[in-house]
Design a protein around this motif. Sequence first.
Motif, short mmCIF file in Angstrom:
data_model
loop_
_atom_site.label_atom_id
_atom_site.label_comp_id
_atom_site.label_asym_id
_atom_site.label_seq_id
_atom_site.Cartn_x
_atom_site.Cartn_y
_atom_site.Cartn_z
N ALA A 1 2.90 4.90 -7.27
CA ALA A 1 4.01 4.17 -6.61
C ALA A 1 3.68 2.68 -6.45
O ALA A 1 4.54 1.89 -6.07
CB ALA A 1 4.32 4.80 -5.25
N LEU A 2 2.44 2.31 -6.74
CA LEU A 2 2.06 0.88 -6.72
C LEU A 2 1.97 0.33 -8.15
O LEU A 2 1.68 -0.85 -8.34
CB LEU A 2 0.70 0.71 -6.03
CG LEU A 2 0.62 1.20 -4.58
CD1 LEU A 2 -0.82 1.13 -4.07
CD2 LEU A 2 1.54 0.38 -3.68
N GLN B 1 9.49 1.87 2.00
CA GLN B 1 10.19 2.59 0.91
C GLN B 1 9.60 3.98 0.84
O GLN B 1 8.38 4.13 0.75
CB GLN B 1 9.89 1.94 -0.43
CG GLN B 1 10.63 0.69 -0.76
CD GLN B 1 10.02 0.13 -2.03
OE1 GLN B 1 9.30 -0.85 -1.98
NE2 GLN B 1 10.26 0.78 -3.14
N ARG B 2 10.46 4.97 0.83
CA ARG B 2 9.96 6.34 0.64
C ARG B 2 9.68 6.55 -0.83
O ARG B 2 10.34 5.94 -1.70
CB ARG B 2 11.00 7.35 1.10
CG ARG B 2 11.17 7.37 2.61
CD ARG B 2 12.16 8.47 3.00
NE ARG B 2 12.25 8.59 4.46
CZ ARG B 2 13.01 7.80 5.22
NH1 ARG B 2 13.74 6.86 4.68
NH2 ARG B 2 13.04 7.97 6.53
N LEU B 3 8.74 7.43 -1.15
CA LEU B 3 8.54 7.80 -2.55
C LEU B 3 9.76 8.60 -3.00
O LEU B 3 10.37 9.31 -2.17
CB LEU B 3 7.28 8.67 -2.69
CG LEU B 3 5.96 7.94 -3.00
CD1 LEU B 3 5.68 6.83 -2.01
CD2 LEU B 3 4.81 8.92 -3.05
N GLY C 1 15.69 2.44 -11.58
CA GLY C 1 14.47 2.16 -12.34
C GLY C 1 13.36 3.16 -12.03
O GLY C 1 12.71 3.69 -12.93
N LEU C 2 13.16 3.43 -10.74
CA LEU C 2 12.09 4.37 -10.35
C LEU C 2 12.37 5.77 -10.88
O LEU C 2 11.46 6.47 -11.34
CB LEU C 2 11.94 4.40 -8.82
CG LEU C 2 11.38 3.14 -8.17
CD1 LEU C 2 11.27 3.32 -6.66
CD2 LEU C 2 10.02 2.74 -8.75
N LYS C 3 13.64 6.15 -10.84
CA LYS C 3 14.03 7.49 -11.33
C LYS C 3 13.70 7.61 -12.83
O LYS C 3 13.13 8.60 -13.29
CB LYS C 3 15.54 7.68 -11.08
CG LYS C 3 15.98 9.10 -11.12
CD LYS C 3 17.42 9.23 -10.67
CE LYS C 3 18.02 10.45 -11.33
NZ LYS C 3 19.45 10.38 -11.51
N ALA C 4 14.06 6.57 -13.59
CA ALA C 4 13.82 6.60 -15.04
C ALA C 4 12.32 6.63 -15.33
O ALA C 4 11.84 7.42 -16.15
CB ALA C 4 14.47 5.38 -15.68
N GLN D 1 0.83 -1.20 0.00
CA GLN D 1 0.00 0.00 0.00
C GLN D 1 0.86 1.24 0.00
O GLN D 1 2.02 1.19 0.41
CB GLN D 1 -0.95 0.06 1.22
CG GLN D 1 -0.30 -0.07 2.57
CD GLN D 1 -0.26 -1.51 3.02
OE1 GLN D 1 0.70 -2.20 2.74
NE2 GLN D 1 -1.28 -1.97 3.71
N VAL D 2 0.25 2.34 -0.45
CA VAL D 2 0.81 3.66 -0.17
C VAL D 2 0.13 4.10 1.11
O VAL D 2 -1.11 4.12 1.19
CB VAL D 2 0.53 4.66 -1.31
CG1 VAL D 2 0.89 6.08 -0.88
CG2 VAL D 2 1.33 4.27 -2.55
#
Length: 329
Positions: free
Chosen positions: A119-120, A104-106, A283-286, A68-69
């Motif tokens: 983010a999910l 995990q922080r956003l 990956g998240l940055k891209a 979850q967020v």
Amino acid sequence: MVTAKAWVLKKHFEGFPKTSDFDLKKIELPNLKDGELLLESVFLSVDPYMRPYSQRDMKEGDIMIGTQVARIIESKNPAFTVGAFVVARSGWRTHAISDGKDLQRLPSSWPESLPKSLALGTVGMPGLTAYFGLLEVCKVKPGETVLVNAAAGAVGSVVGQLAKIGGCKVVGSAGSDDKVAYLKKIGFDEAFNYKTVTSLDEALRKASPDGYDCFFDNVGGEFASIAINQMKKYGRIAVCGAISQYNDSMPQKGPYVQVPMIFKELQMEGFIVTRWNNRWEEGLKALLKWVVEGKVKYHEQVTEGFENMPTAFIGMLKGENLGKAIVKV
Ligand SMILES: NC(=O)C1=CN([C@@H]2O[C@H](COP(=O)(O)OP(=O)(O)OC[C@H]3O[C@@H](n4cnc5c(N)ncnc54)[C@H](OP(=O)(O)O)[C@@H]3O)[C@@H](O)[C@H]2O)C=CC1
Ligand SMILES: CCCCCC(=O)/C=C/[C@H]1[C@H](O)CC(=O)[C@@H]1CCCCCCC(=O)O
């Protein structure tokens, strides 16, 4: 004292999950100890893996697995401030206590205007699955032709768009005409409804008469058995998921893969996205950058209400979602 609501697995699924397989429970949470924080779920994810993993790892009475967020609503951990949002792995529950280790922080550059639910999905585990599966397993090159099934879903829609960014031709299949229209809208070169084509073999041939360099398989089963015959020589198959088999009580029988694999000298590799845990940030940055630039589009199927988690989960397994299936508490 906070009372959490939680969905538990009342009865192991037999075949397709039913709402009666779940039970809604109330849990009194204790006061926080030093180092702990209290999370309130804002968005919860329903994902295909919950079906096979519940069978393998859970016992009846366990809280359903999931992410979850969540908003931090109380903190006795100096590393986490009240009001911050994190991705947690607390299962299907409205509130949970965490020691902060599994959170995990956003990404810090997350724009205020962007839904945190991404983010999910596109900027979370499913987006990363597309990113690493395509780059590291398919090893796509510009000019190649990529096939992806369940293409209008959380993983598939990102696969197609990343392959386009990488200079490939992209063919997608999905289970409704609306989904096919969506795929065309977000840049797929060819798309078809696998439920209504008279012949899957013909539909694949028509979409790419020269065959496929890369097949990102989210579905498995019969679709994969047919698609493998249309791979080009030295083609690569990324075995990401097998959703067409998750609800089977009896394992499906072949056709088997060996003959096309030998004749075409194919590579077929299963993967779990956590293999690249050490490259999560990259990956998240891209993905975030592409979303912000409008190069990767997203859609979410949002179900309102925590009480509707089982319905949202079952709906996703039935194909009712366009894009990522999310529950908003
Ligand atoms: N290996 C890994 O690390 C990971 C693997 N996965 C896998 O990726 C796949 C896609 O996941 P995700 O994007 O989250 O889910 P989706 O958002 O794509 O939702 C699931 C979709 O699967 C399709 N589907 C359901 N049943 C069938 C069937 N019998 N035949 C064909 N399609 C079917 C439906 O779309 P339609 O209308 O097109 O039928 C449905 O919308 C799953 O197999 C999942 O397990 C996901 C994350 C990580
Ligand atoms: C044959 C089954 C194939 C399933 C493929 C799939 O969808 C895998 C998903 C995993 C993804 O790669 C990373 C994850 O987070 C998914 C697995 C999650 C396991 C949950 C473990 C228990 C918990 O959350 O507490």
